[in-house]
Design an enzyme around this catalytic site. Sequence first.
Site, mmCIF file in Angstrom:
data_model
loop_
_atom_site.group_PDB
_atom_site.id
_atom_site.type_symbol
_atom_site.label_atom_id
_atom_site.label_comp_id
_atom_site.label_asym_id
_atom_site.label_seq_id
_atom_site.Cartn_x
_atom_site.Cartn_y
_atom_site.Cartn_z
ATOM 1 N N HIS A 43 97.167 49.992 0.509
ATOM 2 C CA HIS A 43 96.057 49.103 1.880
ATOM 3 C C HIS A 43 95.625 47.448 1.057
ATOM 4 O O HIS A 43 95.454 46.519 1.487
ATOM 5 C CB HIS A 43 95.411 49.631 2.121
ATOM 6 C CG HIS A 43 93.795 50.224 1.440
ATOM 7 N ND1 HIS A 43 93.604 50.846 0.432
ATOM 8 C CD2 HIS A 43 92.859 48.958 2.095
ATOM 9 C CE1 HIS A 43 92.716 51.223 0.170
ATOM 10 N NE2 HIS A 43 91.759 49.786 0.677
HETATM 11 C C1 UD1 Z 1 88.318 47.364 3.970
HETATM 12 C C2 UD1 Z 1 87.007 47.723 2.641
HETATM 13 C C3 UD1 Z 1 87.751 47.910 1.452
HETATM 14 C C4 UD1 Z 1 87.681 49.480 1.593
HETATM 15 C C5 UD1 Z 1 88.474 49.387 3.077
HETATM 16 C C6 UD1 Z 1 89.244 51.061 3.665
HETATM 17 C C7 UD1 Z 1 86.225 44.891 2.549
HETATM 18 C C8 UD1 Z 1 86.301 43.223 1.675
HETATM 19 N N1 UD1 Z 1 87.346 45.808 1.680
HETATM 20 O O1 UD1 Z 1 89.877 46.790 3.772
HETATM 21 O O2 UD1 Z 1 87.004 48.048 0.129
HETATM 22 O O3 UD1 Z 1 88.516 50.243 0.718
HETATM 23 O O4 UD1 Z 1 88.273 48.778 4.020
HETATM 24 O O5 UD1 Z 1 90.045 51.280 4.415
HETATM 25 O O6 UD1 Z 1 85.547 45.256 3.870
HETATM 26 N N2 UD1 Z 1 92.899 47.731 10.820
HETATM 27 C C9 UD1 Z 1 92.807 47.975 12.363
HETATM 28 N N3 UD1 Z 1 91.731 49.518 12.657
HETATM 29 C C10 UD1 Z 1 90.722 49.143 11.694
HETATM 30 C C11 UD1 Z 1 90.034 48.601 10.783
HETATM 31 C C12 UD1 Z 1 91.323 47.302 10.373
HETATM 32 O O7 UD1 Z 1 93.605 47.985 13.100
HETATM 33 O O8 UD1 Z 1 90.050 49.529 12.431
HETATM 34 C C13 UD1 Z 1 93.481 46.210 10.441
HETATM 35 C C14 UD1 Z 1 92.895 45.250 10.830
HETATM 36 O O9 UD1 Z 1 93.731 43.990 11.537
HETATM 37 C C15 UD1 Z 1 92.010 44.224 10.375
HETATM 38 C C16 UD1 Z 1 92.204 44.812 8.827
HETATM 39 O O10 UD1 Z 1 93.052 46.307 9.191
HETATM 40 O O11 UD1 Z 1 92.526 43.073 9.709
HETATM 41 C C17 UD1 Z 1 91.803 45.005 7.712
HETATM 42 O O12 UD1 Z 1 90.708 45.465 7.929
HETATM 43 P P1 UD1 Z 1 89.644 45.262 7.017
HETATM 44 O O13 UD1 Z 1 88.017 46.211 7.324
HETATM 45 O O14 UD1 Z 1 89.163 43.491 7.418
HETATM 46 O O15 UD1 Z 1 89.564 45.189 5.346
HETATM 47 P P2 UD1 Z 1 90.029 46.721 4.715
HETATM 48 O O16 UD1 Z 1 92.074 46.396 4.422
HETATM 49 O O17 UD1 Z 1 90.820 48.260 6.400
#
Ligand code: UD1
Length: 356
Positions: free
Chosen positions: A202
Amino acid sequence: MRILSVVGARPQFVKLAPIAHALAGRAEHLIVHTGQHYDELMSDVFFRDLDIPAPDLNLEVGSGRHGAQTGAMLAGLETAFIDLQPDWVLVYGDTNSTVAAALAAVKIHLPVAHLEAGLRSFNRRMPEEHNRVLTDHAADLLLAPTDVAMQHLAHEGLGERSVLVGDVMTDVLYSVRDRVAIEGTDVPEGLKHGGYYVATIHRPDNTDDPTRLTAIISVLASLDAPVLLLAHPRLRSLADSAGIELSAGAVRAVEPLTYPQLVAAVRHSRGVVTDSGGLQKEAFLLRIPTTTIRRETEWVETVELGWNALSWNPATLADTVRRPAPAPTDATPYGDGHAAERVADTLLAAPRPVGA
Ligand code: UD1
């Protein structure tokens, strides 16, 4: 004493569980969820399965670019802190929710404690690296998981604010491992004990360039046993938009697992292939060999003890996954499974910081 935990993303819910249990009956513990992760499988199931009290407040910030997401958290958290007036704000790990909470608190002179302080990858391309460094330097109390983390903090002039408490993820892992053994939680259907790999991808460095993501998926597809790919929403949406089929060859892409299902799946696997921080350590604690698709790791002990190998280049990834089994070890670099009690003891005994 009123302690306010701020969480928002999946790994933080896991760390929150033992803290909530250790503080129960000893302090007033409030939970604010930023809403960074909002899908049921990324958030709600952790509160349910790990017996965590429901958040007192959810800011429902959701997804967004770093600035917009972190900024929305800052504004919401400041208001929450002013309303709730905690004695300590406790922040976890290295996500955007962590740095937003630390900054919001320090600006209004509330004492901040950082759990999992002192980890460093020294890779400034990772958002988590900025988040950890900024949070450590903003916080009043640094709760470190390992000796190496303590050394990093001392090197940055933060030694006097630092306490070695051990790793709270070890607390959860041990208790869930014992629970799934008693409950007989089994591996997903169609997989045989010791006959499959567990994979997660991821990190932006692996997901955001379609050429690189295609190369990684192709290697997983060519492995000698089924690969259970636990697909984070970030991976699914980037693969969809780049037209990459995740379930190819040996790969079986599935929804993220609940925490007990994950522990059972890893425990019975042949090996783990991942770019997650937490999973490297969980696999080590379960003594499952891991290959990490990164150039570096914060959990250096897993590599030094031979249970984790870094593999950045997709051309050598398959060979690394198939390397010979490591030598057994009884080393415990992540503590004894009682870190959360030490966190509670430390917070309850800590004097109010000067200026707060
Ligand atoms: C975040 C953390 C990372 C951690 C990871 C665990 C930061 C910078 N990164 O990364 O350190 O290892 O979480 O999972 O904070 N999305 C969904 N549903 C959700 C959550 C996310 O669809 O419930 C999708 C969205 O399209 C979003 C993308 O995932 O844009 C990324 O989510 P985000 O929370 O920004 O960062 P992670 O990649 O999950």
